[in-house]
Design an enzyme around this catalytic site. Structure first.
Site, PDB file in Angstrom:
ATOM      1  N   CYS A  86      68.218  34.404  69.722  1.00 25.59           N
ATOM      2  CA  CYS A  86      69.202  35.443  70.024  1.00 25.59           C
ATOM      3  C   CYS A  86      70.012  34.968  71.228  1.00 25.59           C
ATOM      4  O   CYS A  86      69.561  35.044  72.365  1.00 25.59           O
ATOM      5  CB  CYS A  86      68.485  36.755  70.336  1.00 25.59           C
ATOM      6  N   LEU A  87      71.171  34.420  70.949  1.00 26.33           N
ATOM      7  CA  LEU A  87      72.032  33.875  71.998  1.00 26.33           C
ATOM      8  C   LEU A  87      73.472  34.169  71.597  1.00 26.33           C
ATOM      9  O   LEU A  87      73.905  33.766  70.509  1.00 26.33           O
ATOM     10  CB  LEU A  87      71.786  32.360  72.114  1.00 26.33           C
TER      11      LEU A  87
END
Length: 148
Positions: A86-87
């Protein structure tokens, strides 16, 4: 510039000026499928570990972000058991001006400074927020078990 030319240029730039504690390159002859490794940052519970990632470039790269996944198991609120990360820059904040080198550096930063407010694994984020010592102990344990 075609996607293959752009990827080849990034490969050459990475060879000339590799980001600290990261390496990356094509798997075999496939310019669109790379493997990368990241050394666990020394100021993190991942210190001493080597984490492998799989990178797939889309045919419309750099207009779409590469798909980057951890292939080494890691205990982290922003990385799930499938290795998804999750970036923001791998999703809605992607820009064609970004390079794989910047992506790898951002992932390194994420290992040092997790983002528990935008977690992929809420249970780990909860432990991170309420019992940091327990989180760090588990992350160190997983690093020893899977990344050393």
């Amino acid at each position: 510039m075609s996607s293959s030319k752009r990827i080849a240029k990034e490969l050459s730039d990475l060879g000339r000026d590799p980001p600290a504690s990261c390496s990356a390159g094509p798997v075999g002859d496939d310019l669109y499928h790379w493997q990368a490794s990241i050394m666990g940052p020394s100021d993190s519970p991942y210190a001493g570990g080597v984490f492998f990632l799989s990178i797939h470039f889309p045919t419309d790269y750099p207009f779409k972000p590469p798909k980057v996944n951890f292939t080494t198991k890691i205990y982290h609120p922003n990385i799930n058991s499938s290795g998804n990360i999750c970036l923001d820059i791998l999703k809605d904040q992607w820009s064609p001006a970004l390079t794989l080198s910047k992506v790898l550096l951002s992932i390194c930063s994420l290992l040092t400074d997790a983002n528990p407010d935008d977690p992929l694994v809420p249970e780990i984020a909860q432990i991170y927020k309420t019992d940091k010592a327990k989180y760090e102990a588990t992350a160190k344990e997983w690093t020893k078990k899977y990344a050393v």
